[in-house]
Scaffold this active site. Structure first.
Site, PDB file in Angstrom:
ATOM      1  N   ASP A   1      22.988 117.512  -3.654  1.00  0.00           N
ATOM      2  CA  ASP A   1      22.665 119.183  -3.855  1.00  0.00           C
ATOM      3  C   ASP A   1      21.408 119.817  -4.394  1.00  0.00           C
ATOM      4  O   ASP A   1      20.981 118.593  -4.524  1.00  0.00           O
ATOM      5  CB  ASP A   1      24.248 119.280  -5.051  1.00  0.00           C
ATOM      6  CG  ASP A   1      23.938 120.146  -5.764  1.00  0.00           C
ATOM      7  OD1 ASP A   1      23.860 121.967  -4.878  1.00  0.00           O
ATOM      8  OD2 ASP A   1      23.708 120.572  -6.849  1.00  0.00           O
TER       9      ASP A   1
ATOM     10  N   ASP B   1      20.265 122.645  -6.137  1.00  0.00           N
ATOM     11  CA  ASP B   1      20.451 123.133  -7.765  1.00  0.00           C
ATOM     12  C   ASP B   1      21.675 122.431  -8.819  1.00  0.00           C
ATOM     13  O   ASP B   1      21.881 122.505  -8.677  1.00  0.00           O
ATOM     14  CB  ASP B   1      20.501 124.678  -7.253  1.00  0.00           C
ATOM     15  CG  ASP B   1      19.281 125.767  -6.077  1.00  0.00           C
ATOM     16  OD1 ASP B   1      18.655 124.936  -5.938  1.00  0.00           O
ATOM     17  OD2 ASP B   1      19.785 126.651  -5.960  1.00  0.00           O
TER      18      ASP B   1
END
Ligand code: MG
Ligand code: ZN
Length: 205
Positions: free
Chosen positions: A8, A10
């Site tokens: 991922d 952020d």
């Protein structure tokens, strides 16, 4: 078929500032470069998968998302680390930009981004890992038959405090450095049994 780490963006690779819409908001965590480099050295393919519904919401453009990824890669390269590919979902069912307002198969926790990477890069999801700061990232791992690691950075601490009724992480660690260590330790162990691996052809694993 090669094992990969699906990261991922952020809250996992960089700080989560909400809808990042300026390049000066990009901040790698202090351990990000070393963690990615360790994964590179282990021969893992490192792929970023990220929901960027800000595109559908009209907050920024795909060009900006790609510029962001180039800058992240430049900073990693300065420390000898490399992201092999980036995949993002620009959609949202409630978006204001017509072209991106849709129910898609690539917004996490759907597995569309993983599927695209698997196809493009010849990856083996069943020996791969997903690392993220939200239960939806772990949901992607479950959907793809990979192992899922939740980090406590970003939204992670709040997510840990609010366990998901149906989704369990294979590991919960402090940050991406902890995730990289866990992956290197468990790289050659058999993935935990789960419904996805149960229906997989054993010759593929
Ligand atoms: Mg996140
Ligand atoms: Zn999408």
């Amino acid at each position: 078929m090669r094992p990969a780490v699906f990261l991922d963006r952020d809250g996992t690779l960089i700080g989560d500032v909400g809808y990042l819409d300026r390049l000066d908001q990009i901040a790698l965590f202090p351990w990000t470069v070393d963690a990615i480099r360790a994964l590179n050295r282990a021969g893992l393919v490192v792929v970023v998968i990220t929901n960027q519904s800000g595109v559908a919401r009209g907050l920024f453009t795909e060009v900006f998302v790609e510029e962001t990824h180039r800058l992240i890669s430049d900073r990693l390269a300065a420390g000898g680390a490399r992201i092999d590919a980036y995949y993002y979902c620009p959609h949202h069912p409630a978006g204001v930009v017509e072209a991106y307002r849709q129910h898609c198969d690539c917004r996490k926790p759907a597995r569309g981004l993983v599927d695209r990477a698997v196809q493009d890069l010849d990856l083996d999801p069943s020996s791969s890992f997903v690392v993220g700061d939200k239960w939806l990232d772990i949901g992607v791992a479950r959907a793809a038959g990979a192992r899922g690691i939740l980090v406590r950075t970003g939204s992670g601490a709040a997510e840990v405090a609010r366990p998901h009724p149906d989704i369990k992480a294979d590991a919960i660690v402090d940050n991406l450095a902890g995730a990289a260590s866990w992956i290197l330790l468990n790289l050659h162990s058999n993935p935990n049994p789960n419904p996805q691996s149960a229906i997989r052809d054993p010759q593929c694993s």
